[in-house]
Design an enzyme around this catalytic site. Structure first.
Site, PDB file in Angstrom:
ATOM      1  N   GLY A   1       0.837  -1.195   0.000  1.00 47.53           N
ATOM      2  CA  GLY A   1       0.000   0.000   0.000  1.00 47.53           C
ATOM      3  C   GLY A   1       0.865   1.234   0.000  1.00 47.53           C
ATOM      4  N   GLY A   2       0.223   2.375   0.267  1.00 47.83           N
ATOM      5  CA  GLY A   2       0.950   3.630   0.249  1.00 47.83           C
ATOM      6  C   GLY A   2       1.923   3.773   1.393  1.00 47.83           C
ATOM      7  N   PHE A   3       1.840   2.903   2.409  1.00 46.62           N
ATOM      8  CA  PHE A   3       2.693   3.044   3.582  1.00 46.62           C
ATOM      9  C   PHE A   3       3.742   1.958   3.697  1.00 46.62           C
ATOM     10  CE2 PHE A   3      -1.017   5.503   4.752  1.00 46.62           C
ATOM     11  CZ  PHE A   3      -0.419   6.642   5.251  1.00 46.62           C
TER      12      PHE A   3
ATOM     13  N   GLU B   1       0.339 -10.677  14.488  1.00 49.98           N
ATOM     14  CA  GLU B   1      -0.241 -12.018  14.429  1.00 49.98           C
ATOM     15  C   GLU B   1      -0.887 -12.246  13.066  1.00 49.98           C
ATOM     16  OE1 GLU B   1      -3.732 -13.136  16.507  1.00 49.98           O
ATOM     17  OE2 GLU B   1      -4.522 -11.090  16.600  1.00 49.98           O
TER      18      GLU B   1
ATOM     19  N   ASP C   1      -9.933   4.322   9.023  1.00 51.10           N
ATOM     20  CA  ASP C   1      -9.831   3.704   7.693  1.00 51.10           C
ATOM     21  C   ASP C   1     -10.528   2.347   7.684  1.00 51.10           C
ATOM     22  OD1 ASP C   1      -9.127   3.717   5.027  1.00 51.10           O
ATOM     23  OD2 ASP C   1      -7.183   2.769   5.362  1.00 51.10           O
TER      24      ASP C   1
END
Length: 414
Positions: A165-167, A239, A285
């Site tokens: 993703g973007g992160f 986890e 989110d």
């Protein structure tokens, strides 16, 4: 009176050379210095055009040195020592956890991806810590990449790429001590905008701090097992159920969920959101991609707190999350409250569960106040979706109201 004419210069006699005056010591010194000053003026002009007054002063202050035809001891020593000194002074870059994880993530358009989370910044950057088990920690002194990387690889065996993703990127991994499946999330350090403080006083990325507040002892939120800081990235060990699937893929495999199945999963999500808000954390989110379903037990887990923030009563003026889940008040006014925005995203989530698609992907006009829904749905389910998706934030239910709704009436308040 006419203007006085300047006196005429005496002409030298024809045929005789003009006598030159004898130069003084000052004239001789000026003649010797003129080539040097001429070079400095030219250098100054070049510096003014290329670098401004700072470069101008630097060039005029340096005398021009003669280049040596052969390298002497100074060149040999300096040329070899400078790179070695710089390499020893700066820590080596951390090798990637896997070949697919090399380098930072490319920037993602804001119209399609999440914007970074906002929250109160912590005491400072450059810290590291551990939620469970030992790990590196030393103020702004980041441990050498090799040491931390080797310690990580000694405890875990890296597997395939689960998602990006973007992160950052998330990899499947196995804990070598007991063979338990885990997920390793790698976030480039330059993407970490906000830091917080763990209960023991250690500064940590805000995502780690929020996860530490909500993940201990509650099955509906993914558990943070460990985290550590490398020179160019943050690594989180989470986890991972043995057989799991995110809710987006879970829905797509079935096209849509029956109301009974959707009710049970929606109840678990509500309990997870309730738990987070009771801990003072706002996820920001909520969407199917951020809900993990254990295929063996049916347990739903809320994941990815990268856009999370501390819960506050006042309005938020920075958006973090997925824009297609942003409430109307953000699009119209540039602000939102935490709970009504969460209810809006929960309404979209419930619609995706029972209808199999996002309610506003086809450009429906929210100002109509009517949302077309399939006839096969019960009236109670339709009413709940439309209540959550009220255009006016004041008309939406509170989180407690959802537990008491007729469609959810058989689910007790946690």
């Amino acid at each position: 009176m006419g203007r006085a004419m300047p006196p005429a210069r005496p002409r030298p006699r024809a045929g005789l050379p003009r006598a030159r005056p004898r130069p003084s010591r000052r004239d001789l010194a000026s003649a010797r210095l003129w080539p040097c000053w001429r070079w400095r003026c030219r250098a100054g002009i070049r510096a003014w055009g290329g670098g401004g007054t700072a470069a101008l002063r630097l060039r005029l202050a340096r005398p021009r040195s003669r280049p040596r035809l052969l390298p002497g001891p100074v060149e040999d020593t300096g040329g070899a020592a400078a790179p070695a000194a710089s390499a020893a002074a700066s820590p080596a870059r951390a090798p990637p956890l896997g070949s697919a994880a090399a380098g930072p993530e490319p920037p993602v358009p804001r119209s399609r991806e999440r914007t970074p989370g906002h929250g109160p910044p912590g005491a400072g950057e450059g810290h590291s810590g551990v939620v469970a088990g030992p790990g590196p920690s030393a103020d702004s002194r980041v441990p050498p990449a090799g040491t931390a990387q080797e310690a990580l690889l000694e405890r875990y065996r890296l597997g395939s790429l689960l998602g990006r993703g973007g992160f950052g990127r998330v990899f499947a991994a196995t804990r070598l001590s007991d063979g338990a499946p885990v997920a390793i999330k790698r976030v480039p350090r330059n993407r970490v905008r906000h830091w917080g403080e763990l209960p023991d006083g250690t500064s940590a990325p805000l995502e780690v701090v929020l996860l530490a507040k909500v993940s201990t002892g509650f099955p509906g939120v993914v558990q943070l097992l460990e985290w550590l800081e490398l020179p160019n990235c943050i690594v989180m060990v989470l986890e991972r159920p043995e057989q799991c699937q995110d809710l987006q893929r879970f829905i797509r495999a079935r096209q849509f969920l029956p109301e009974e199945e959707a009710r049970e999963l929606f109840r678990q999500v509500l309990e997870a959101v309730w738990h987070c808000t009771s801990c003072g954390v706002l996820h920001r989110d909520i969407k199917p991609e951020n809900i993990l379903v254990d295929l063996d037990t049916g347990q739903a887990k809320l994941i990815d707190f990268g856009c999370g923030a501390y819960l506050q009563d006042t309005v938020y003026t920075h958006f973090a999350g997925t824009l297609s889940y942003s409430p109307p008040e953000w699009n119209d006014f540039g602000w939102y409250h935490g709970e009504p925005a969460t209810i809006w995203s929960l309404g979209i989530l419930l619609h995706q569960m029972v209808c199999g698609e996002h309610p506003f992907r086809r450009g429906q006009n929210l100002s109509w106040g009517q949302l077309p829904l399939p006839q096969r749905l019960s009236q109670e389910c339709k009413d709940l979706i439309r209540w959550c998706l009220s255009v006016n934030s004041l008309d939406r239910p509170a989180l407690e109201d959802l537990f008491c709704d007729p469609w959810m009436q058989d689910i007790p308040l946690p």
